[in-house]
Design an enzyme around this catalytic site. Sequence first.
Site, mmCIF file in Angstrom:
data_model
loop_
_atom_site.group_PDB
_atom_site.id
_atom_site.type_symbol
_atom_site.label_atom_id
_atom_site.label_comp_id
_atom_site.label_asym_id
_atom_site.label_seq_id
_atom_site.Cartn_x
_atom_site.Cartn_y
_atom_site.Cartn_z
ATOM 1 N N GLU A 43 0.739 -1.316 0.078
ATOM 2 C CA GLU A 43 -0.077 0.079 -0.078
ATOM 3 C C GLU A 43 0.970 1.101 -0.095
ATOM 4 O O GLU A 43 2.021 1.364 0.344
ATOM 5 C CB GLU A 43 -0.940 -0.185 1.371
ATOM 6 C CG GLU A 43 -1.617 1.497 1.445
ATOM 7 C CD GLU A 43 -2.784 1.146 2.414
ATOM 8 O OE1 GLU A 43 -3.079 -0.006 3.168
ATOM 9 O OE2 GLU A 43 -3.700 1.986 2.615
ATOM 10 N N ASN A 188 -12.258 -1.064 -1.136
ATOM 11 C CA ASN A 188 -11.522 -1.602 0.345
ATOM 12 C C ASN A 188 -12.325 -1.311 1.593
ATOM 13 O O ASN A 188 -12.548 0.053 1.584
ATOM 14 C CB ASN A 188 -10.235 -1.059 0.398
ATOM 15 C CG ASN A 188 -9.535 -1.130 1.674
ATOM 16 O OD1 ASN A 188 -9.117 -2.581 1.744
ATOM 17 N ND2 ASN A 188 -9.524 -0.333 2.504
ATOM 18 N N GLU A 189 -12.764 -2.226 2.299
ATOM 19 C CA GLU A 189 -13.435 -1.706 3.449
ATOM 20 C C GLU A 189 -14.482 -0.858 3.732
ATOM 21 O O GLU A 189 -14.406 0.309 4.369
ATOM 22 C CB GLU A 189 -12.147 -1.487 4.736
ATOM 23 C CG GLU A 189 -11.464 -2.499 5.118
ATOM 24 C CD GLU A 189 -10.457 -2.563 6.047
ATOM 25 O OE1 GLU A 189 -10.417 -1.387 6.681
ATOM 26 O OE2 GLU A 189 -9.594 -3.245 6.337
ATOM 27 N N TYR A 261 -7.253 -8.483 11.816
ATOM 28 C CA TYR A 261 -5.866 -8.377 12.406
ATOM 29 C C TYR A 261 -5.840 -8.451 13.889
ATOM 30 O O TYR A 261 -7.193 -8.262 14.422
ATOM 31 C CB TYR A 261 -5.525 -6.540 12.368
ATOM 32 C CG TYR A 261 -5.282 -6.223 11.108
ATOM 33 C CD1 TYR A 261 -3.916 -6.360 10.435
ATOM 34 C CD2 TYR A 261 -6.286 -5.528 10.196
ATOM 35 C CE1 TYR A 261 -3.861 -6.239 9.122
ATOM 36 C CE2 TYR A 261 -5.901 -4.872 8.867
ATOM 37 C CZ TYR A 261 -4.738 -5.216 8.335
ATOM 38 O OH TYR A 261 -4.285 -5.116 7.197
ATOM 39 N N GLU A 309 -6.510 -9.129 3.648
ATOM 40 C CA GLU A 309 -5.605 -8.301 4.737
ATOM 41 C C GLU A 309 -5.761 -9.292 5.838
ATOM 42 O O GLU A 309 -6.806 -9.540 6.442
ATOM 43 C CB GLU A 309 -6.012 -6.882 4.966
ATOM 44 C CG GLU A 309 -5.681 -6.193 3.824
ATOM 45 C CD GLU A 309 -6.150 -4.536 4.317
ATOM 46 O OE1 GLU A 309 -6.032 -4.203 5.462
ATOM 47 O OE2 GLU A 309 -6.655 -3.818 3.315
HETATM 48 O O1 AHR Z 1 -3.201 -2.637 6.212
HETATM 49 C C1 AHR Z 1 -3.406 -1.463 6.766
HETATM 50 C C2 AHR Z 1 -4.855 -0.875 6.773
HETATM 51 O O2 AHR Z 1 -5.616 -1.493 7.516
HETATM 52 C C3 AHR Z 1 -5.501 -0.982 5.325
HETATM 53 O O3 AHR Z 1 -4.989 0.216 4.770
HETATM 54 C C4 AHR Z 1 -6.921 -1.028 5.562
HETATM 55 O O4 AHR Z 1 -7.584 -1.447 4.610
HETATM 56 C C5 AHR Z 1 -6.898 -1.700 6.914
HETATM 57 O O5 AHR Z 1 -7.912 -0.989 7.641
#
Ligand code: AHR
Length: 508
Positions: A43, A188-189, A261, A309
């Site tokens: 990114e 994205n998201e 995450y 991700e």
């Molecule tokens: O990977 C970091 C960020 O995490 C990305 O830009 C986003 O898609 C996610 O929230």
Amino acid sequence: MAATGGAPFVLRAQTGAPRARVKIDTERVVGDIDPKLYGNFVEHLGRCIEGGIFDEKSPLADANGYRRDVLDAVRKLKVGLLRWPGGNFSSNYQWRDGIGPRDQRPPRLEMAWGTVESNRFGTHEFLNYAETLKTEPYVCANLGTGSWTDAQQWVEYCNSAEDTAMTRLRKQNGRAAPWKVTHWGLGNEMDGPWQMGHRSADDYGKFALEAAKLMKWTDPKIKLIAAGSSNFGGDADWTGWNRTVLEYLRHHADYLSIHMYVGNAANDYEDFMACSVELNQRIKTVAGIIDAALASEAPSRRIYIAWDEWNVWYRARGEGKETGRRILEERYNLEDALVVATFLNAFVNHADVVKIANMAQLVNVIAPIFTDEKRLYLQTIYYPLQLFANNSSGKALELFVDSPKYKCRRFDDVPYLDASAALDNGTLVVNAVNRHRDQALEVDFEIQDKRFAGPVEAVEVNGPDIKSENDFDRTTVQPAARSATAEGPRLRYRLPPHSYTMLKAKLI
Ligand code: AHR
């Protein structure tokens, strides 16, 4: 999928170590392991691209500006799919700013990460990088502030062989043949209020559907990845978002994107080590939502999960207020590497429904590779990814795992042993994590329908302590060869505390 059995108590072998059992039947196939499970992500964020993979002024860069040492380290990860340009960045990315002579490209305010985007790395630089790596590219279109035409013309610019204004522009910029990019993200998201151009599920579904139509009419061979929900926390109706989005996109999307995450902010090792329990649950939930959406479609119609991700990320995280150049520079330790191995196990164990997974991200930013101006080092999380990507291919096998279990803050029955297995041309690969912090786990691997043909290769990722880290001049956590001997259909192997081991052997 790994079936788990066994009571939540610890069986002890004569040696005193807790024991576990794994039954392997080579005919019990979960699905084909897609090489895209070992994908990655770059990114425009911090030092991931500029100062990471691309550094025009560096003496370490090649003629294209790509850092040669980084390229070498990336090659060894056998990246199956490389996602770009974001992430949050993609939601205001104007791709036309990133083509043409570099010195004439406009710098723009970048609002996702509070910086200025130079646009010196754009479509050509990314797609040529993927070509250099022999990696499939995955381009995430701007469905935040971008238009349907922006998305459609980006596909045309990259993929069309017709003589059009877009393809003339591409040729004028030095690229005659189309790149034929197969994988395209529909934003994205988009469920997150932090996203530029955030919409409700209905508004996103309607907007993405029209973009999808135009993109597929431009190139019917492309595969589209719809933005599923990653907003799992609090009151977010993440299952509802996915259901609504699939209502709109079930005829056009080929994948549903999900992110996750995890972290250990509470410094609770046992609970952190159980994060993949939640991942496994989410995979099953998302797979069920996809099945329901496709209930009245032709049986051959498939939508797969793109876990595009995922990683450990909590230390270098500031509730969306991260700004500046050295952001998201997470330093990883051994426990993070073990969690990464359990995530990879989860993807392999669900190889029938998860066909894409991108670790986020590749260099410097929550990444396995870390650079300064002169050097790089490999973080702990590099090694499980490397071992999986280079060895765990072919068919994923369903395992019976009988392991002692433990109770932690979020979960009651967490098996100490976390495993997956792959069979490729008669070679079996087992990936095994011993979550136990202090005790070895003695495991009996029993093949039901074949025998081990000879030597067993064993590679262990471990370190002196669960908090051990690597650095530029200190590699504490790395793979080490171990010895293992099988007899007929049986292999007894002792997994040391807090370790990940890959076992590899020919079967007959
Ligand atoms: O990977 C970091 C960020 O995490 C990305 O830009 C986003 O898609 C996610 O929230």
